[in-house]
Design a protein around this motif. Structure first.
Motif, PDB file in Angstrom:
ATOM      1  N   GLY A  31     -12.239 132.600  80.797  1.00 31.87           N
ATOM      2  CA  GLY A  31     -12.762 131.464  80.055  1.00 31.87           C
ATOM      3  C   GLY A  31     -11.909 130.214  80.141  1.00 31.87           C
TER       4      GLY A  31
ATOM      5  N   CYS B 194     -16.563 129.954  80.544  1.00 29.63           N
ATOM      6  CA  CYS B 194     -16.922 130.582  81.813  1.00 29.63           C
ATOM      7  C   CYS B 194     -15.737 130.549  82.773  1.00 29.63           C
ATOM      8  CB  CYS B 194     -18.147 129.900  82.440  1.00 29.63           C
ATOM      9  SG  CYS B 194     -18.008 128.118  82.640  1.00 29.63           S
ATOM     10  N   ASP B 195     -15.792 131.402  83.771  1.00 29.08           N
ATOM     11  CA  ASP B 195     -14.835 131.396  84.870  1.00 29.08           C
ATOM     12  C   ASP B 195     -15.536 130.818  86.084  1.00 29.08           C
ATOM     13  OD1 ASP B 195     -12.925 132.635  83.317  1.00 29.08           O
ATOM     14  OD2 ASP B 195     -13.511 134.654  83.927  1.00 29.08           O
TER      15      ASP B 195
ATOM     16  N   ALA C  33     -19.871 131.025  89.265  1.00 28.17           N
ATOM     17  CA  ALA C  33     -19.392 131.056  87.886  1.00 28.17           C
ATOM     18  C   ALA C  33     -19.861 132.338  87.214  1.00 28.17           C
ATOM     19  CB  ALA C  33     -19.894 129.848  87.105  1.00 28.17           C
ATOM     20  N   ASN C  34     -19.017 132.863  86.348  1.00 31.29           N
ATOM     21  CA  ASN C  34     -19.363 133.997  85.507  1.00 31.29           C
ATOM     22  C   ASN C  34     -19.210 133.563  84.061  1.00 31.29           C
ATOM     23  OD1 ASN C  34     -19.497 136.161  87.669  1.00 31.29           O
ATOM     24  ND2 ASN C  34     -17.394 135.471  87.928  1.00 31.29           N
ATOM     25  N   TYR C  35     -20.155 133.925  83.233  1.00 28.25           N
ATOM     26  CA  TYR C  35     -20.022 133.599  81.823  1.00 28.25           C
ATOM     27  C   TYR C  35     -20.759 134.638  80.977  1.00 28.25           C
ATOM     28  CZ  TYR C  35     -24.755 131.562  82.107  1.00 28.25           C
ATOM     29  OH  TYR C  35     -26.106 131.363  82.301  1.00 28.25           O
TER      30      TYR C  35
ATOM     31  N   LYS D 201     -22.823 135.225  77.411  1.00 29.74           N
ATOM     32  CA  LYS D 201     -23.550 134.560  76.338  1.00 29.74           C
ATOM     33  C   LYS D 201     -24.406 135.589  75.616  1.00 29.74           C
ATOM     34  CE  LYS D 201     -26.463 130.559  75.304  1.00 29.74           C
ATOM     35  NZ  LYS D 201     -27.246 129.428  75.866  1.00 29.74           N
TER      36      LYS D 201
ATOM     37  N   THR E 170     -23.924 135.751  86.356  1.00 30.07           N
ATOM     38  CA  THR E 170     -23.251 135.238  87.541  1.00 30.07           C
ATOM     39  C   THR E 170     -24.179 134.237  88.222  1.00 30.07           C
ATOM     40  OG1 THR E 170     -21.871 137.177  87.974  1.00 30.07           O
ATOM     41  CG2 THR E 170     -22.377 135.774  89.839  1.00 30.07           C
TER      42      THR E 170
ATOM     43  N   ILE F 228     -26.868 126.965  82.124  1.00 34.70           N
ATOM     44  CA  ILE F 228     -26.245 127.300  80.842  1.00 34.70           C
ATOM     45  C   ILE F 228     -26.806 126.391  79.773  1.00 34.70           C
ATOM     46  CG2 ILE F 228     -24.113 127.475  79.534  1.00 34.70           C
ATOM     47  CD1 ILE F 228     -22.614 127.969  82.074  1.00 34.70           C
TER      48      ILE F 228
END
Length: 235
Positions: free
Chosen positions: A183, A192-193, A205-207, A209, A215, A234
């Motif tokens: 994060g 997110c990363d 990006a990975n997040y 929620k 992804t 997002i």
């Protein structure tokens, strides 16, 4: 008379959602008009003659004062990756390696099998999610997969694959189990990363929620376009 109009303008508050919707529509229209030499406007006297003069003027001034890349406040260079990017509402730190495993990677003792939409929705207990992406990207394939461990279904994954010219956009999501993210970035209030791979021309990006981990991966897409897409995905 001008003072009267100014006083009326100052007293009116335009709803934020209306300003946002108008901004989106104006941006789309500006894109359509890029190759045209002429761009016609309503005359200002006509606008002042309308009953909703102040609201209309407020919206037009607000929209025309925005640039198409207002979301990104850091200067980007075509063909190069800027590792730290500031947004008007957030920030992004691009790592040169994938910070958590892609959703394709699962424990070795698990099994992935093709599934159906009905089976996935039955397992999740809800309808599959709809993704908002730029209209240029057309949905080419939707993949449904069930993930089993010791013959018990423990997860379900949905993957959308979109294409636009030579660009590919892939969005996957599945239930969050033990996954975590660092994060170090934030988009629309969501941690997110973010990562990039110059060799494969990918941004991703990975997040996490709510109950899901997502992804988002783009191929042959500019950094600026990736940021715009991620901001749209997002919500």
């Amino acid at each position: 008379m001008l003072d009267d109009y100014k006083d009326a303008y100052d007293e009116i508050e335009v709803p934020k959602d209306l300003i946002h919707k108008t901004s989106v529509l104006m941006k789309e229209e500006q894109e359509k008009q890029k190759e045209k030499k002429k761009f016609s406007f309503f005359s200002m006297p006509m606008l002042f003659g309308l009953g909703t003069t102040a609201a209309v003027v407020a919206i037009i001034v607000g929209v025309m004062g925005q640039s198409s890349d207002q979301l990104i406040t850091t200067d980007l260079t075509a063909g190069q990756t800027v590792e730290e990017v500031e947004l008007s509402d957030g920030h992004m730190v691009f790592s040169d390696n994938q910070m958590i495993g892609d959703l394709e990677e699962i424990p070795s003792d698990s099994v992935v099998e093709k599934s159906t939409k009905d089976e996935i929705e039955a397992f999740l207990g809800e309808s599959i999610q709809e993704m908002e992406v730029p209209e240029d990207y057309k949905l080419e394939e939707t993949m449904y997969e069930s993930i089993y461990e010791n013959e018990e279904m423990i997860n379900a994954r949905v993957t959308y694959i979109y294409e636009y010219n030579d660009q590919i956009l892939k969005i996957s999501y599945q239930l969050k189990l033990d996954e975590t993210i660092n994060g170090n970035s934030e988009v629309n209030g969501v941690s997110c990363d973010v990562w990039y791979d110059d060799k494969s021309s990918e941004y991703g990006a990975n997040y996490i929620k709510d109950d899901y981990i997502y992804t988002v991966v783009t191929t042959e897409t500019s950094q600026e376009d990736f940021i715009t897409i991620l901001n749209m995905v997002i919500k």
